[in-house]
Design a protein around this motif. Sequence first.
Motif, PDB file in Angstrom:
ATOM      1  N   PRO A 104       0.806  -1.224   0.000  1.00  0.00           N
ATOM      2  CA  PRO A 104       0.000   0.000   0.000  1.00  0.00           C
ATOM      3  C   PRO A 104       0.841   1.278   0.000  1.00  0.00           C
ATOM      4  CG  PRO A 104      -0.032  -1.035   2.163  1.00  0.00           C
ATOM      5  CD  PRO A 104       0.704  -1.968   1.234  1.00  0.00           C
ATOM      6  N   THR A 105       2.120   1.171   0.341  1.00  0.00           N
ATOM      7  CA  THR A 105       2.983   2.347   0.373  1.00  0.00           C
ATOM      8  C   THR A 105       4.290   2.052  -0.341  1.00  0.00           C
ATOM      9  OG1 THR A 105       3.917   1.671   2.494  1.00  0.00           O
ATOM     10  CG2 THR A 105       2.026   3.161   2.574  1.00  0.00           C
ATOM     11  N   SER A 106       5.099   3.082  -0.522  1.00  0.00           N
ATOM     12  CA  SER A 106       6.370   2.926  -1.220  1.00  0.00           C
ATOM     13  C   SER A 106       7.374   2.181  -0.339  1.00  0.00           C
ATOM     14  CB  SER A 106       6.950   4.294  -1.581  1.00  0.00           C
ATOM     15  OG  SER A 106       7.418   4.943  -0.420  1.00  0.00           O
ATOM     16  N   ASP A 107       8.432   1.670  -0.980  1.00  0.00           N
ATOM     17  CA  ASP A 107       9.465   0.955  -0.229  1.00  0.00           C
ATOM     18  C   ASP A 107      10.140   1.858   0.792  1.00  0.00           C
ATOM     19  OD1 ASP A 107      10.681   2.470  -2.193  1.00  0.00           O
ATOM     20  OD2 ASP A 107      12.078   0.915  -2.818  1.00  0.00           O
ATOM     21  N   ARG A 108      10.261   3.134   0.487  1.00  0.00           N
ATOM     22  CA  ARG A 108      10.875   4.063   1.441  1.00  0.00           C
ATOM     23  C   ARG A 108      10.000   4.240   2.680  1.00  0.00           C
ATOM     24  NH1 ARG A 108      11.700   5.235  -3.504  1.00  0.00           N
ATOM     25  NH2 ARG A 108      13.754   5.545  -4.356  1.00  0.00           N
ATOM     26  N   MET A 109       8.686   4.297   2.465  1.00  0.00           N
ATOM     27  CA  MET A 109       7.768   4.428   3.599  1.00  0.00           C
ATOM     28  C   MET A 109       7.766   3.150   4.441  1.00  0.00           C
ATOM     29  SD  MET A 109       6.810   7.477   3.683  1.00  0.00           S
ATOM     30  CE  MET A 109       5.596   7.344   4.972  1.00  0.00           C
ATOM     31  N   ILE A 110       7.882   2.005   3.785  1.00  0.00           N
ATOM     32  CA  ILE A 110       7.955   0.739   4.521  1.00  0.00           C
ATOM     33  C   ILE A 110       9.219   0.720   5.371  1.00  0.00           C
ATOM     34  CG2 ILE A 110       8.265  -1.755   4.279  1.00  0.00           C
ATOM     35  CD1 ILE A 110       6.450  -1.545   1.766  1.00  0.00           C
ATOM     36  N   SER A 111      10.341   1.177   4.803  1.00  0.00           N
ATOM     37  CA  SER A 111      11.598   1.231   5.558  1.00  0.00           C
ATOM     38  C   SER A 111      11.488   2.185   6.740  1.00  0.00           C
ATOM     39  CB  SER A 111      12.750   1.678   4.655  1.00  0.00           C
ATOM     40  OG  SER A 111      12.987   0.727   3.665  1.00  0.00           O
ATOM     41  N   LEU A 112      10.886   3.338   6.518  1.00  0.00           N
ATOM     42  CA  LEU A 112      10.713   4.314   7.587  1.00  0.00           C
ATOM     43  C   LEU A 112       9.803   3.765   8.683  1.00  0.00           C
ATOM     44  CD1 LEU A 112      11.308   7.109   8.700  1.00  0.00           C
ATOM     45  CD2 LEU A 112       9.408   7.991   7.321  1.00  0.00           C
ATOM     46  N   ASP A 113       8.711   3.111   8.289  1.00  0.00           N
ATOM     47  CA  ASP A 113       7.807   2.508   9.265  1.00  0.00           C
ATOM     48  C   ASP A 113       8.518   1.422  10.075  1.00  0.00           C
ATOM     49  OD1 ASP A 113       5.094   2.127  10.418  1.00  0.00           O
ATOM     50  OD2 ASP A 113       5.259   0.163   9.441  1.00  0.00           O
ATOM     51  N   SER A 114       9.324   0.595   9.410  1.00  0.00           N
ATOM     52  CA  SER A 114      10.082  -0.444  10.116  1.00  0.00           C
ATOM     53  C   SER A 114      11.049   0.168  11.117  1.00  0.00           C
ATOM     54  CB  SER A 114      10.869  -1.304   9.122  1.00  0.00           C
ATOM     55  OG  SER A 114      10.005  -2.006   8.289  1.00  0.00           O
ATOM     56  N   PHE A 115      11.680   1.274  10.734  1.00  0.00           N
ATOM     57  CA  PHE A 115      12.612   1.967  11.610  1.00  0.00           C
ATOM     58  C   PHE A 115      11.884   2.506  12.849  1.00  0.00           C
ATOM     59  CE2 PHE A 115      14.911   5.999  12.654  1.00  0.00           C
ATOM     60  CZ  PHE A 115      16.070   5.407  13.147  1.00  0.00           C
ATOM     61  N   ILE A 116      10.733   3.132  12.636  1.00  0.00           N
ATOM     62  CA  ILE A 116       9.951   3.671  13.756  1.00  0.00           C
ATOM     63  C   ILE A 116       9.496   2.546  14.686  1.00  0.00           C
ATOM     64  CG2 ILE A 116       7.759   4.809  14.342  1.00  0.00           C
ATOM     65  CD1 ILE A 116       8.219   6.505  11.750  1.00  0.00           C
TER      66      ILE A 116
END
Length: 154
Positions: A104-116
């Motif tokens: 549902p989101t870009s790979d960058r947003m997935i990475s950022l969400d994983s980091f958070i």
Amino acid sequence: MAIHHFDILRYLLNDEAVTIQATSFRPSWSWFKGNPHADAAMTFSKGVHVHYRGRWAGKGKKTTWNGDIRLVGERGAIELIDDQVLLYQGEQDIPEEIPLIKTPTSDRMISLDSFIQAIKEDTVPPTSIEDNIKSLQLTWAAIESSKTGERVHL
């Protein structure tokens, strides 16, 4: 750019490179100062051999950000070409397209969400520096090899 492809290789093979031998060059038409083209031969600890070619100043068809990847084995092959996954198995070598998982989101947003989430839960994110440093080491070894002409053992 190769560091990202080295990450993909390490992930897909679930293994680490033990040697690399690389060459690099700058074609006369290149707009880069350094050597934007590289070829490398890697050996992974479980015996898999990888041939890598990267081009920043190439002519003709461009590849996607992910590159083109072909894994060939005893029972068939898997290709990631133009962000399509093709599976070849059996004797006919007729490809079967494998649909990629839509997110549902870009790979960058997935990475950022994983980091958070890793910060909130005090866990290690999937793209941690402890893992990424291995791809960086492989990149530095490729640069060293292309300068010396020697195979580098990691």
